[in-house]
Design an enzyme around this catalytic site. Structure first.
Site, short mmCIF file in Angstrom:
data_model
loop_
_atom_site.label_atom_id
_atom_site.label_comp_id
_atom_site.label_asym_id
_atom_site.label_seq_id
_atom_site.Cartn_x
_atom_site.Cartn_y
_atom_site.Cartn_z
N CYS A 112 -14.30 -20.29 35.28
CA CYS A 112 -13.19 -19.58 34.66
C CYS A 112 -13.85 -18.66 33.65
O CYS A 112 -14.37 -19.13 32.64
CB CYS A 112 -12.19 -20.51 33.96
SG CYS A 112 -10.92 -19.55 33.09
N CYS A 115 -11.84 -18.58 30.05
CA CYS A 115 -11.73 -19.76 29.19
C CYS A 115 -12.19 -20.98 29.97
O CYS A 115 -13.38 -21.13 30.21
CB CYS A 115 -10.32 -19.93 28.63
SG CYS A 115 -9.02 -19.52 29.78
N SER A 116 -11.29 -21.86 30.38
CA SER A 116 -11.76 -23.09 31.01
C SER A 116 -10.75 -23.64 32.02
O SER A 116 -10.63 -24.84 32.16
CB SER A 116 -12.04 -24.14 29.94
OG SER A 116 -10.87 -24.33 29.15
N CYS A 117 -10.03 -22.79 32.71
CA CYS A 117 -9.07 -23.26 33.72
C CYS A 117 -9.82 -24.12 34.75
O CYS A 117 -10.89 -23.75 35.22
CB CYS A 117 -8.40 -22.07 34.42
SG CYS A 117 -7.41 -21.07 33.28
FE FE Z 1 -9.02 -20.36 31.77
#
Ligand code: FE
Length: 218
Positions: A112, A115-117
């Site tokens: 991602c 961010c951190s999906c």
């Molecule tokens: Fe994300």
């Protein structure tokens, strides 16, 4: 892509919120520990469980079923969300899933970039490196270099596809079934499927490699 990639604040924390949240969590933990209400070691154990066991074990069942059941594999290709939900894994950050399949000439890697999906319902909580800026940028610019750091060296002519997760769409990599596993049942096959192999930073283990792993690391 940025238009497509928006996030719901309720279930998603961006980096600029992270240190604030972390500070609050730390303050709560300190307070609750001081009052004798929690044991930090127990909390660590729970987090560790979700990071390394419960979550990724869900995904491993999906992968193992896709290895042995052609009909399920086909369903997973066409509608991963429904196929995965049929095994009981759905909900939070797993609403819209897409499965991508490794092949001898093609390797898939998930990131991602913003961010951190991450597909929580099948992989649990994301590892720290998945959220790190270094991984998020380099996975796109230099996927082969990133894979090498994870100990994965692919043939030069293997194509690497990088998938950028969003709040709307999460990816699950289906690694290749290791050689010499023709006689293994689904449960034994699932044990070969590591978290990293479902992100694309690893490969499924051979039965020999699994036997060499300490029990605690599984
Ligand atoms: Fe994300």
């Amino acid at each position: 892509m940025s238009d497509h990639h928006h996030h719901d604040d309720h279930d998603h924390h961006h980096d600029n919120h992270y240190s604030d949240m972390q500070a609050r969590v730390k303050a709560l933990e300190t307070l609750l520990t001081a009052k004798g209400l929690i044991d930090p070691a127990a909390i660590d154990a729970i987090v560790e469980t979700y990071e390394t066991k419960v979550g990724p074990r869900n995904g491993a069942q999906v992968v193992a079923k896709a290895w042995v059941d052609a009909e399920f594999r086909d369903w997973l290709t066409r509608d991963a969300t429904a196929a995965i939900a049929s095994l009981g894994f759905s909900g939070r950050q797993g609403e819209h899933m897409r499965a991508v399949f490794n092949a001898p000439d093609e390797h898939n890697l998930v990131v991602c970039t913003l961010c951190s999906c991450y597909p929580w319902s099948v992989l649990g909580l994301p590892p720290v490196w998945y959220k790190a800026p270094a991984y998020r940028s380099r996975a796109v610019m230099d996927p082969r270099g990133v894979l090498a750091e994870f100990g994965v060296t692919l043939p030069e002519d293997t194509r690497i596809r990088v998938w950028d997760s969003t709040a709307e769409l999460r990816y699950l990599v289906v690694p290749e079934r290791p050689a010499g596993t023709e006689r293994l049942n689904e449960a034994a096959l699932a044990a070969l499927v590591t978290r990293d192999s479902m992100i694309g930073t690893g490969l499924a283990l051979s039965p020999e490699a699994l036997a060499l792993q300490p029990e605690a690391a599984r």
